[in-house]
Design an enzyme around this catalytic site. Sequence first.
Site, PDB file in Angstrom:
ATOM      1  N   ARG A 133      -1.659  37.956  40.214  1.00 22.50           N
ATOM      2  CA  ARG A 133      -0.320  37.375  40.072  1.00 22.50           C
ATOM      3  C   ARG A 133       0.604  38.090  41.050  1.00 22.50           C
ATOM      4  O   ARG A 133       0.761  39.313  40.975  1.00 22.50           O
ATOM      5  CB  ARG A 133       0.172  37.551  38.636  1.00 22.50           C
ATOM      6  CG  ARG A 133       1.610  37.101  38.436  1.00 22.50           C
ATOM      7  CD  ARG A 133       2.051  37.185  36.970  1.00 22.50           C
ATOM      8  NE  ARG A 133       3.429  36.755  36.864  1.00 22.50           N
ATOM      9  CZ  ARG A 133       4.453  37.541  36.528  1.00 22.50           C
ATOM     10  NH1 ARG A 133       4.259  38.818  36.226  1.00 22.50           N
ATOM     11  NH2 ARG A 133       5.669  37.067  36.483  1.00 22.50           N
ATOM     12  N   HIS A 150      10.898  36.485  41.346  1.00 22.72           N
ATOM     13  CA  HIS A 150      10.826  37.775  40.664  1.00 22.72           C
ATOM     14  C   HIS A 150      11.988  38.625  41.199  1.00 22.72           C
ATOM     15  O   HIS A 150      11.785  39.657  41.822  1.00 22.72           O
ATOM     16  CB  HIS A 150       9.465  38.424  40.888  1.00 22.72           C
ATOM     17  CG  HIS A 150       9.112  39.499  39.900  1.00 22.72           C
ATOM     18  ND1 HIS A 150       7.950  39.496  39.149  1.00 22.72           N
ATOM     19  CD2 HIS A 150       9.752  40.636  39.533  1.00 22.72           C
ATOM     20  CE1 HIS A 150       7.900  40.575  38.392  1.00 22.72           C
ATOM     21  NE2 HIS A 150       8.985  41.297  38.608  1.00 22.72           N
ATOM     22  N   GLU A 159      10.915  36.779  33.862  1.00 24.57           N
ATOM     23  CA  GLU A 159      11.859  37.517  33.014  1.00 24.57           C
ATOM     24  C   GLU A 159      13.316  37.183  33.340  1.00 24.57           C
ATOM     25  O   GLU A 159      14.069  38.048  33.812  1.00 24.57           O
ATOM     26  CB  GLU A 159      11.616  39.028  33.125  1.00 24.57           C
ATOM     27  CG  GLU A 159      10.206  39.432  32.724  1.00 24.57           C
ATOM     28  CD  GLU A 159       9.972  40.940  32.789  1.00 24.57           C
ATOM     29  OE1 GLU A 159      10.922  41.693  33.071  1.00 24.57           O
ATOM     30  OE2 GLU A 159       8.829  41.357  32.562  1.00 24.57           O
ATOM     31  N   ASN A 217       5.515  38.425  28.952  1.00 21.77           N
ATOM     32  CA  ASN A 217       5.481  39.807  29.450  1.00 21.77           C
ATOM     33  C   ASN A 217       5.914  40.709  28.309  1.00 21.77           C
ATOM     34  O   ASN A 217       6.962  40.469  27.702  1.00 21.77           O
ATOM     35  CB  ASN A 217       6.462  40.005  30.613  1.00 21.77           C
ATOM     36  CG  ASN A 217       6.086  39.206  31.848  1.00 21.77           C
ATOM     37  OD1 ASN A 217       5.098  38.489  31.865  1.00 21.77           O
ATOM     38  ND2 ASN A 217       6.881  39.340  32.888  1.00 21.77           N
ATOM     39  N   TYR A 261       5.920  44.937  26.737  1.00 22.55           N
ATOM     40  CA  TYR A 261       5.632  46.366  26.901  1.00 22.55           C
ATOM     41  C   TYR A 261       5.789  47.149  25.604  1.00 22.55           C
ATOM     42  O   TYR A 261       4.973  47.996  25.283  1.00 22.55           O
ATOM     43  CB  TYR A 261       6.548  46.967  27.983  1.00 22.55           C
ATOM     44  CG  TYR A 261       6.206  46.434  29.355  1.00 22.55           C
ATOM     45  CD1 TYR A 261       5.315  47.107  30.177  1.00 22.55           C
ATOM     46  CD2 TYR A 261       6.719  45.222  29.803  1.00 22.55           C
ATOM     47  CE1 TYR A 261       4.953  46.599  31.421  1.00 22.55           C
ATOM     48  CE2 TYR A 261       6.369  44.702  31.042  1.00 22.55           C
ATOM     49  CZ  TYR A 261       5.482  45.395  31.848  1.00 22.55           C
ATOM     50  OH  TYR A 261       5.122  44.886  33.067  1.00 22.55           O
ATOM     51  N   GLU A 275       2.285  40.005  31.986  1.00 26.92           N
ATOM     52  CA  GLU A 275       2.484  41.440  32.269  1.00 26.92           C
ATOM     53  C   GLU A 275       2.293  42.244  30.997  1.00 26.92           C
ATOM     54  O   GLU A 275       2.809  41.880  29.938  1.00 26.92           O
ATOM     55  CB  GLU A 275       3.908  41.744  32.760  1.00 26.92           C
ATOM     56  CG  GLU A 275       4.183  41.365  34.173  1.00 26.92           C
ATOM     57  CD  GLU A 275       5.596  41.750  34.615  1.00 26.92           C
ATOM     58  OE1 GLU A 275       6.170  42.712  34.055  1.00 26.92           O
ATOM     59  OE2 GLU A 275       6.117  41.067  35.495  1.00 26.92           O
TER      60      GLU A 275
HETATM   61  O1  IFM Z   1       8.167  46.504  37.061  1.00 28.00           O
HETATM   62  C1  IFM Z   1       8.614  45.608  36.103  1.00 28.00           C
HETATM   63  C2  IFM Z   1       8.352  44.191  36.531  1.00 28.00           C
HETATM   64  O2  IFM Z   1       8.930  43.917  37.750  1.00 28.00           O
HETATM   65  C3  IFM Z   1       8.944  43.226  35.518  1.00 28.00           C
HETATM   66  N1  IFM Z   1       8.504  43.548  34.189  1.00 28.00           N
HETATM   67  C4  IFM Z   1       8.578  44.907  33.744  1.00 28.00           C
HETATM   68  C5  IFM Z   1       7.935  45.824  34.773  1.00 28.00           C
HETATM   69  C6  IFM Z   1       8.025  47.290  34.299  1.00 28.00           C
HETATM   70  O3  IFM Z   1       9.355  47.662  34.123  1.00 28.00           O
END
Ligand code: IFM
Length: 466
Positions: free
Chosen positions: A76, A120, A165, A294, A296, A370
């Site tokens: 990606r 992006h 995002e 995405n 985290y 992500e």
């Molecule tokens: O690095 C970023 C990415 O560009 C977008 N999503 C979160 C990642 C980590 O912060």
Amino acid sequence: MTYRFPPGFLWGAATAAYQVEGAAQEDGRTPSIWDTFSHTPGKVADGDTGDIAVDHYHRFRDDVGLMAKLGLGAYRFSVSWPRVQPTGRGPGFQRGLDFYRSLVDELLTQGIQPLLTLYHWDLPQELESAGGWPERDTAYRFADYAAIVADALGDRVEMWTTLNEPWCSAFLGYGSGVHAPGRTDPVAALRAAHHLNLAHGLGAQALRSALPSRGRLAVSLNPAAVRARTQAPGDLDAQRRIDALATRIFSDPMLHGRYPADLFQDTARLTDWSYVHDTDLAVIKHPLDALGINHYTPSVVSAATDNRPPRTDGHGVSEHSPWPGAQHVAFHQPPGDLTAMGWSVDPSGLYDLLMRFTREAPGLPLMITENGAAYEDRPDTDGAIHDPERIAYLRAHLAAVHRAIGDGADVRAYFLWSLMDNFEWAYGYAKRFGAIHVDYPTQTRTLKSSARWYGEVARTGELPAG
Ligand code: IFM
């Protein structure tokens, strides 16, 4: 115990143009908002910029070679808008398009499927100077840009995502100002959110008409897995507000063709939303082939006991809130070990999001576009880089994905963020998310243990027990 993923599950890794390409002034590329922002003193840690980044523009063949060596099935990447349409208007720019054609051809030669993200975060500076995302015209400019890229690459790229995002573009870019263009105006942030939604819809229409029928469309959102600290009414209301501002502001229009009523109420003192035109929601709700998620870390919120704006957690430091109309919400550290970003490791957030969208959009395939973690990776004396925390993070999150699939989620792909260390926005090069280590002075790439581990998972489709 070993977790086996479904046949055909796609294993990939992700990057984004400004974070990896470098070559910022080469071959006709013009500045994006991130060039301007990163060159503004005080905006990025250590004064870092993406001028050189990890030089992927020149080293992409070697980088694709590393992906092939690992056994990845997909890559990606994002297209740099100012590289392929330098003023943000008018015809496409052949030299810029040629770069992406070469990249895609190299991937296809190595048997790696490209997943192309159109936006992006690197808006051409000329469009920001004309008003940027708070202005409606930017959405139309995006649709033209989408058509240019689709015409150039539609014969060889099947998987497309419009935006990455949009929450970050709108609320970090125009609200807290920790991302480019660094504006701190809550109304501009809300206007930007709507025009990003509109850009998604118009862009999806443009892609559909330019792509062959096998082209597949998606968007990558970063919905929040937000929990209330207690079940007290004030804490539950804080959760509802952040859910509206982080997630439903994008997913409701895109998936259901409506804005959340509570979002309009929460922000009524700031804006009347009159920039949402009658036909916009029908455009934004363009049928998609997949939803990219995405994720985290989860968030924990409560009602705030004072009037201070919520802190900008995890993306940079600002006195300005990225949450318009939510000044009475406090953010708390969720449980779990912390990554180098200060983000807690709690894979239940990913599971919850996959199940949420399985319920909310039945029949719509999901992709994790992500997921990953930053750690302070350092080479040993023998040059090897061992990153057991990243392996543990990935293992836990992949186990959560496997559990969600078992519970009915139609998850088709997983993209590790990131293929290699790169420019981490306001943190510059201080945070390393890569499975591949980059020694910035020499641009030497070294596989971390996590890269070898992830490659084995990708090749076998099996997640070994810890
Ligand atoms: O690095 C970023 C990415 O560009 C977008 N999503 C979160 C990642 C980590 O912060």
